[in-house]
Write a protein that holds these residues in place. Structure first.
Motif, mmCIF file in Angstrom:
data_model
loop_
_atom_site.group_PDB
_atom_site.id
_atom_site.type_symbol
_atom_site.label_atom_id
_atom_site.label_comp_id
_atom_site.label_asym_id
_atom_site.label_seq_id
_atom_site.Cartn_x
_atom_site.Cartn_y
_atom_site.Cartn_z
ATOM 1 N N TRP A 16 -33.546 48.055 -52.169
ATOM 2 C CA TRP A 16 -34.048 48.206 -50.799
ATOM 3 C C TRP A 16 -33.990 46.836 -50.135
ATOM 4 O O TRP A 16 -34.843 45.988 -50.352
ATOM 5 C CB TRP A 16 -35.467 48.752 -50.804
ATOM 6 N N ASN A 17 -32.972 46.680 -49.320
ATOM 7 C CA ASN A 17 -32.698 45.381 -48.714
ATOM 8 C C ASN A 17 -33.340 45.311 -47.338
ATOM 9 O O ASN A 17 -32.811 45.835 -46.366
ATOM 10 C CB ASN A 17 -31.178 45.195 -48.616
ATOM 11 N N LEU A 18 -34.460 44.671 -47.288
ATOM 12 C CA LEU A 18 -35.222 44.621 -46.041
ATOM 13 C C LEU A 18 -34.698 43.566 -45.087
ATOM 14 O O LEU A 18 -34.027 42.624 -45.500
ATOM 15 C CB LEU A 18 -36.671 44.285 -46.360
ATOM 16 N N PHE A 45 -21.902 54.232 -48.652
ATOM 17 C CA PHE A 45 -22.719 55.151 -49.452
ATOM 18 C C PHE A 45 -22.787 56.551 -48.846
ATOM 19 O O PHE A 45 -22.635 57.547 -49.541
ATOM 20 C CB PHE A 45 -24.132 54.591 -49.633
ATOM 21 N N ILE A 54 -35.670 51.503 -57.482
ATOM 22 C CA ILE A 54 -35.173 51.392 -56.101
ATOM 23 C C ILE A 54 -35.467 50.019 -55.498
ATOM 24 O O ILE A 54 -34.705 49.520 -54.679
ATOM 25 C CB ILE A 54 -35.781 52.514 -55.234
ATOM 26 N N GLU A 95 -31.430 53.656 -42.064
ATOM 27 C CA GLU A 95 -30.174 53.616 -42.823
ATOM 28 C C GLU A 95 -30.273 52.649 -44.012
ATOM 29 O O GLU A 95 -29.656 52.878 -45.052
ATOM 30 C CB GLU A 95 -29.028 53.226 -41.888
ATOM 31 N N GLN A 121 -31.974 54.610 -46.662
ATOM 32 C CA GLN A 121 -31.057 55.602 -47.222
ATOM 33 C C GLN A 121 -30.054 54.942 -48.177
ATOM 34 O O GLN A 121 -29.739 55.481 -49.232
ATOM 35 C CB GLN A 121 -30.320 56.316 -46.092
ATOM 36 N N ARG A 122 -29.584 53.754 -47.788
ATOM 37 C CA ARG A 122 -28.651 53.037 -48.665
ATOM 38 C C ARG A 122 -29.326 52.633 -49.974
ATOM 39 O O ARG A 122 -28.698 52.608 -51.027
ATOM 40 C CB ARG A 122 -28.123 51.784 -47.959
ATOM 41 N N THR A 165 -36.273 43.898 -51.432
ATOM 42 C CA THR A 165 -35.727 42.554 -51.568
ATOM 43 C C THR A 165 -35.154 42.097 -50.221
ATOM 44 O O THR A 165 -34.949 42.917 -49.331
ATOM 45 C CB THR A 165 -34.605 42.493 -52.617
ATOM 46 N N LEU A 180 -29.254 55.601 -52.202
ATOM 47 C CA LEU A 180 -27.885 56.015 -52.559
ATOM 48 C C LEU A 180 -27.150 54.962 -53.394
ATOM 49 O O LEU A 180 -26.084 55.250 -53.941
ATOM 50 C CB LEU A 180 -27.077 56.300 -51.290
ATOM 51 N N ASN A 181 -27.713 53.782 -53.483
ATOM 52 C CA ASN A 181 -27.037 52.695 -54.191
ATOM 53 C C ASN A 181 -26.958 52.992 -55.696
ATOM 54 O O ASN A 181 -27.986 53.077 -56.377
ATOM 55 C CB ASN A 181 -27.776 51.379 -53.953
ATOM 56 N N GLU A 182 -25.757 53.147 -56.176
ATOM 57 C CA GLU A 182 -25.569 53.506 -57.588
ATOM 58 C C GLU A 182 -25.940 52.366 -58.530
ATOM 59 O O GLU A 182 -26.123 52.587 -59.725
ATOM 60 C CB GLU A 182 -24.119 53.930 -57.827
ATOM 61 N N ALA A 183 -26.029 51.167 -57.993
ATOM 62 C CA ALA A 183 -26.411 50.030 -58.839
ATOM 63 C C ALA A 183 -27.836 50.186 -59.368
ATOM 64 O O ALA A 183 -28.187 49.567 -60.368
ATOM 65 C CB ALA A 183 -26.278 48.736 -58.044
ATOM 66 N N ALA A 231 -31.676 51.367 -37.845
ATOM 67 C CA ALA A 231 -31.174 50.441 -38.868
ATOM 68 C C ALA A 231 -32.072 50.459 -40.104
ATOM 69 O O ALA A 231 -31.589 50.465 -41.251
ATOM 70 C CB ALA A 231 -31.085 49.035 -38.300
#
Lengths: 298, 448
Positions: free
Chosen positions: A211-213, B135, A207, A259, A262-263, B41, A266-269, A256
């Motif tokens: 997880w884009n902070l 998503f 993950i 979400e 959560q993204r 990241t 859920l990110n399939e990458a 924000a």
């Protein structure tokens, strides 16, 4: 007088001979050590000599051709034996084992006959027999199957056999329920701490890149988001939702952040998570605490 | 059938069995696997901005223009990464049709924008858009705007702001303007004019003709007025300039030189420095009563004052400790305390609109830095450096800092001065395109 003289003569002769030649070594251990050395030397000699007479006799050539064919078959045997391991359990392995057992000894017997009287070769050939690993594996497989069979039979036989009395029937049912329950518990109990840590690390490292902070957001370091996820047996996320959404929804920064977390899940990458499918019951439901405080040096 | 059920439940053994089964099922409930994610990241969010659809050629062209502005705004923030439209699998569709999220997920798009335009009678347009979370397949925000057609660029900025706010949680800053000093001519006869433009360098025009030197312009909270220092009449004084009328008005009749002005958060007062007899003190002037009030009384130089967003405190710099450092005091001049103790000299403090940070210029060992520090004096961070970097100004959301960077003199004695912006994190430093050399930028508040 003569008799005593003769006895003394005999004794003297014996003493003299013993003193000259010494006592016999009744426990001569080196004799055993010599045996394998002899065997090896002879066997090598025969092998090297074998090709020469084979060229002269046509009958031997035919035999050799047959031997080659058999040898080829023997060589091929280990290859197909690999395939059935993951796929079919019994039928193919059994057939292969039969072939190996029947054909490999024949080859060696024929060799022995053609070599005329080198019996020591017979001691060499058995050492080559345990080469194929398949039988050992099949034994393991069979043991596992038998074990399963036994456990299942034990559970179901008892009620069938003891149908006569009601009490025993009731006890059997209780036992059945307990047995069913105990089997599921035992599966979870099998997970060790290291296995648990491995699962957690697998999910965490998967993950992390997704997880884009937003480090510049106000109070970003203090926002902790709890996301619950339901995973499929192949390690993908079927559903994910923010568990503490009620606490975050009124603040746009926190919403924000929620979400974003959560993204991430859920990110399939970043899927599938490479987890042991046998432990699916353990990692089916996952709770993820997204806490960025460490990134801010807290 | 019912009799059988009744008989079954009358059976004591069956009831016990049922209870055992239920109890066991409850006790056998497994604990969930808990994972702490403490690291992530910092990357731009992949976003797809589809061309806004229209029914005729004019609407389609306008839709493309609006899409381009939105996409550029988002990209420039550094927090979004618009995906090239060439990679799109889906074509533009009406807003009524739900996007096929799978097609966007393949492109690893996390947010998707679609919209439509209708040109109404009387030169008005109706623009609507939707932002989708790819998503979770949910609409994050959807809005409709109706305005005159000439306002299409502003509408695009407003939409970009709405997207930015919904995704990041903080207000956008795209529907804003920047006022700055445009510089032309040689170093000896430098002409400095007041200029204004949108934050994306569009709609550029000059406010003054350059006859008089102008420095340190600052926006009023209502964006209609600008205060600055001008050498009009040979004496440096603080003036207020009305953007709409073009009128320039001197602020008070002080005996000495006034400089470094800034509006109070409510726009009713201006705080500034006044130098007299070699000493500089901080004053405020009520714009309604035109009465001035002195805030500092010290033999040292106190200058560059700026109000906190709530107007209760003032940050300024002073050399009262021997070197130039940053201080905070209450808005009545009391409770002065120093917040910077680092090596070097600190200047031009600017309070963040968020209230949590103060941006500053630092000089140390012949080098200039732009940095930020907490209002408690903790967490100092230097964001960028250079031969000369100065005059930081915050975006209205407190996320981006704009400043100017001057390069050293070249072979012919020429030097360049350009505007730059940098994210609060120290990332995404970008040049703000201006038609000529630029200095002293001031970022406007959001248009209400």
């Amino acid at each position: 007088m003569r008799s005593t003289l003769s006895i003394s003569i005999v004794i003297h002769v014996l003493v003299i001979t013993i003193s000259i030649f010494g006592l016999p070594f009744l426990y001569k251990a080196p004799a055993k050590q010599q045996k394998p050395m002899v065997v090896e030397v002879v066997s090598i000699g025969n092998k090297t000599e074998l090709p020469k007479p084979a060229k002269k006799d046509t009958s031997k050539q035919v035999k050799e051709k047959k031997e080659n064919i058999i040898k080829k078959k023997v060589k091929k045997l280990p290859q197909p034996s690999i395939k059935p391991i993951p796929q079919n359990k019994r039928t193919e392995t059994v057939s292969l084992r039969k072939k190996t057992k029947k054909k490999t000894p024949k080859v060696k017997q024929k060799k022995l006959k053609s070599k005329t009287g080198f019996t020591k070769l017979a001691r060499v050939t058995p050492r080559r027999k345990p080469k194929p690993p398949d039988p050992f594996e099949s034994v393991l497989r069979n043991l596992a199957q038998d074990f399963d069979k036994k456990t299942v039979k034990k559970v179901y036989k008892t009620p069938k056999e003891d149908k006569k009395s009601k009490k025993s029937d009731f006890e059997a049912k209780i036992a059945k329920i307990l047995a069913n329950n105990s089997t599921t518990e035992s599966e979870t109990d099998k997970v060790t701490m290291t296995e648990m840590d491995a699962m957690i690390n697998t999910i965490r490292t998967s993950i992390r890149p997704c997880w884009n902070l937003q480090p510049g957001a106000k109070g970003a370091e203090d926002i902790v988001v709890v996301v619950r996820a339901y995973l499929t047996p192949d390690g993908r996320v079927k559903r994910a939702w923010v568990a503490n959404r009620d606490l975050l929804v009124n603040d746009p920064f926190k919403l924000a952040a929620a979400e974003t977390a959560q993204r991430a899940i859920l990110n399939e990458a970043c899927q599938p998570f490479r987890l042991d499918p046998r432990k699916y019951a353990i990692w089916r439901d996952v709770t993820l605490n997204f806490n960025p405080s460490e990134m801010f040096g807290k | 059938m019912m009799e059988k059920i009744v008989l079954f439940f009358r059976d004591r053994d069956a009831i016990i069995l049922a209870i055992v089964a239920i109890v066991l099922s409850i006790t056998s409930a497994k604990a969930e696997l808990k994972v702490d994610i403490t690291r992530g990241t910092v990357k731009a969010l992949p976003v797809a901005v589809a061309n806004f659809v229209g029914t005729n050629k004019k609407e389609v062209e306008l839709g493309k223009s609006i899409t381009s502005v939105i996409s550029s705004d988002l990209e420039r923030s550094g927090l979004f990464r618009p995906i090239s439209q060439k990679a799109f699998i889906e074509t533009e569709k009406s807003l009524d049709i739900l996007p096929k999220f799978q097609n966007w997920r393949i492109l690893n798009v996390q947010a998707m924008v679609q919209g439509s335009i209708v040109i109404l009678e009387g030169k008005n347009i109706k623009v609507q858009f939707r932002l989708w979370d790819v998503f979770s397949q949910r609409q994050m925000v959807g809005q409709v705007y109706t305005t005159v057609i000439s306002n299409w660029r502003r509408i695009a900025h407003i939409i970009a702001d709405a997207i930015y706010k919904r995704v990041t949680g903080e207000n956008g800053y795209f529907d804003t303007r920047v006022v700055y000093i445009a510089e032309t001519g040689s170093q000896i006869r430098r002409i400095k004019r007041l200029a204004i433009m949108d934050q994306d360098s569009e709609n550029h025009h000059f406010l003054t003709d350059g006859k008089f030197l102008i420095l340190t312009p600052r926006f009023s909270p209502n964006r209609q007025e600008i205060t600055y220092m001008s050498y009009h009449g040979g004496v440096p004084r603080v003036y207020i300039f009305n953007i709409d009328t073009g009128r320039q008005e001197i602020l008070g009749d002080f005996p000495g030189m006034t400089f470094a002005p800034r509006f109070s958060p409510d726009g009713n007062a201006v705080i500034m420095s006044m130098a007299r007899d070699g000493n500089s003190e901080i004053y405020t002037m009520d714009l309604r009563s035109r009465r001035a009030k002195r805030l500092t009384r010290h033999s040292s130089i106190d200058t560059s004052p700026d109000y906190s967003p709530d107007g209760t405190r003032v940050v300024f710099n002073s050399d009262r400790s021997g070197t130039q450092q940053i201080y905070i005091m209450k808005s009545d001049g009391s409770d002065v305390r120093r917040i910077t103790f680092g090596k070097g000299r600190y200047a031009t403090p600017v309070w963040s609109p968020r209230g949590d940070l103060i941006a500053f210029t630092k000089m140390r060992r012949g080098k200039f830095f732009i940095g930020v520090i907490g209002i408690d004096g903790k967490g100092e961070r230097l964001l960028t450096d250079g031969f000369l970097v100065e005059s930081p100004t915050w975006s209205p959301n407190g996320r981006v800092i704009m400043f100017f960077r001057e390069t050293p003199k070249g072979k012919f004695g020429d030097k360049k001065s350009k505007l730059f912006s940098i994210d609060l994190t120290g990332q995404n430093e970008r040049e703000i395109i201006t038609p000529m050399d630029a200095s002293d930028p001031a970022w406007s508040p959001l248009i209400p």
